[in-house]
Design an enzyme around this catalytic site. Structure first.
Site, short mmCIF file in Angstrom:
data_model
loop_
_atom_site.label_atom_id
_atom_site.label_comp_id
_atom_site.label_asym_id
_atom_site.label_seq_id
_atom_site.Cartn_x
_atom_site.Cartn_y
_atom_site.Cartn_z
CE LYS A 144 7.56 -2.47 8.10
NZ LYS A 144 8.11 -2.07 6.40
CG ASP A 169 8.76 2.93 4.76
OD1 ASP A 169 7.95 2.58 4.34
OD2 ASP A 169 8.93 4.12 5.53
CG ASN A 170 7.25 1.30 7.29
OD1 ASN A 170 7.60 0.74 6.58
ND2 ASN A 170 6.19 2.17 7.23
C1 72W Z 1 10.36 -13.07 4.80
C2 72W Z 1 10.98 -11.88 4.15
C3 72W Z 1 10.38 -11.35 3.02
N1 72W Z 1 10.74 -11.72 2.01
C4 72W Z 1 10.24 -11.25 0.87
N2 72W Z 1 9.16 -10.56 0.68
C5 72W Z 1 8.61 -10.19 1.97
C6 72W Z 1 9.23 -10.71 3.13
N3 72W Z 1 8.59 -9.92 4.02
C7 72W Z 1 7.54 -9.19 3.57
N4 72W Z 1 7.74 -9.37 2.16
C8 72W Z 1 6.73 -8.52 1.25
O1 72W Z 1 6.88 -7.11 1.49
C9 72W Z 1 5.85 -6.52 1.55
C10 72W Z 1 5.56 -6.37 3.20
C11 72W Z 1 5.85 -5.19 3.52
C12 72W Z 1 5.58 -5.08 5.13
N5 72W Z 1 5.17 -3.53 5.41
C13 72W Z 1 4.44 -3.33 6.50
O2 72W Z 1 3.94 -4.18 7.23
C14 72W Z 1 4.18 -1.71 6.46
C15 72W Z 1 2.80 -1.31 7.25
C16 72W Z 1 2.46 -0.25 7.47
C17 72W Z 1 1.29 0.22 8.38
C18 72W Z 1 0.29 -0.56 8.21
C19 72W Z 1 -1.02 -0.28 9.07
C20 72W Z 1 -0.80 0.85 9.94
F1 72W Z 1 -1.79 1.08 10.87
C21 72W Z 1 0.51 1.77 9.96
C22 72W Z 1 1.65 1.46 9.09
C23 72W Z 1 3.26 1.07 6.70
C24 72W Z 1 4.37 0.48 5.82
O3 72W Z 1 4.90 1.49 5.05
C25 72W Z 1 4.77 -1.03 5.84
O4 72W Z 1 5.86 -1.04 5.21
C26 72W Z 1 4.46 -7.51 1.14
O5 72W Z 1 4.34 -7.33 -0.22
C27 72W Z 1 5.32 -8.79 1.48
O6 72W Z 1 4.84 -9.91 0.68
MG MG Z 2 6.86 0.69 4.26
#
Ligand code: 72W
Ligand code: MG
Length: 214
Positions: A144, A169-170
């Site tokens: 995020k 999202d989020n």
């Molecule tokens: C460096 C830039 C960059 N370049 C390329 N790929 C990257 C990247 N940075 C990240 N990734 C990949 O993307 C994905 C991460 C996504 C991150 N998403 C949340 O953190 C999230 C959390 C909740 C939630 C968790 C716990 C709760 F309690 C409540 C809500 C809900 C949601 O919908 C959420 O999307 C993984 O595959 C990373 O490998």
């Molecule tokens: Mg998400």
């Protein structure tokens, strides 16, 4: 351990979905994450908003930041018109490997290019490597705190043009407060919040749709 969860999710798709049928892949993941193991897919409720924005935009070139296991990749690619392309960026090779298999199981591999690496490195290479003029649609669902820097990078690289739509999202949970400030205070975006719930829960979350005005 997160990777093993994604592998179990892939197994659930292979067991419960029909090969080549994206709807059944989406349902199998939603069922698994609602009843077996929660996972951070955009999910079925916010997924309907994603579907409606996609249908409205009907992008010929789309970008997704943060593939994860490929759930939203399948949701987006299944709605693309023939000849349209989705580029999805994922820097965790283990997650990318699972996503490739889920995208292929849905039969959408010809519409999707999964690029492995950090978005900050890959965005500046998009024009040269993929012949992209600009993206009609961008789905932001990665870390995020990367939403603002990557949006600025897309602008600086000329990868968004008048009418390009960003969907994030989020924006409530876990939250992207700096991003909301950025797009809502900028004269270059027309933003709108779509209230919904965090995937598979009753907690509030939502999507922010921002149209780039050029
Ligand atoms: C460096 C830039 C960059 N370049 C390329 N790929 C990257 C990247 N940075 C990240 N990734 C990949 O993307 C994905 C991460 C996504 C991150 N998403 C949340 O953190 C999230 C959390 C909740 C939630 C968790 C716990 C709760 F309690 C409540 C809500 C809900 C949601 O919908 C959420 O999307 C993984 O595959 C990373 O490998
Ligand atoms: Mg998400």
């Amino acid at each position: 351990f997160a990777l093993l969860k994604n592998t179990r999710m892939l197994k659930a798709v292979q067991k419960n979905a029909t090969k080549g049928d994206p709807e059944s892949v989406i349902s199998a993941i939603d069922y698994y994450c609602r009843h077996k193991e929660w996972a951070m897919n955009v999910g079925d409720e916010k997924g309907l908003i994603l579907d409606s924005v996609l249908t409205e935009v009907n992008p010929s070139t789309a970008l997704e930041l943060g593939t994860y296991c490929g759930y939203s990749t399948v949701r987006i690619a299944r709605l693309l018109s023939p000849g349209s392309k989705l580029i999805t960026v994922e820097f965790n090779p283990a997650f990318a490997a699972v996503a490739r298999q889920i995208i292929a199981y849905a039969g959408l591999q010809d519409k999707v290019t999964l690029v492995e690496g950090p978005s900050g490195d890959l965005i500046p290479k998009m024009k040269a490597r993929f012949g992209i003029k600009s993206f009609d649609f961008v789905f932001l669902d990665h870390w995020k705190d990367r939403y603002v820097p990557d949006t600025k990078l897309l602008e600086d690289c000329g990868l968004v043009s008048e009418g390009s739509v960003l969907l994030a999202d989020n924006v409530i949970c876990p939250g992207a407060p700096e991003y909301l400030k950025y797009v809502r205070n900028s004269p270059r975006y027309e933003s709108r919040y779509y209230k919904s719930n965090l995937e598979y829960t009753k907690v509030e979350d939502g999507l922010e749709k921002s149209v780039f005005l050029g």
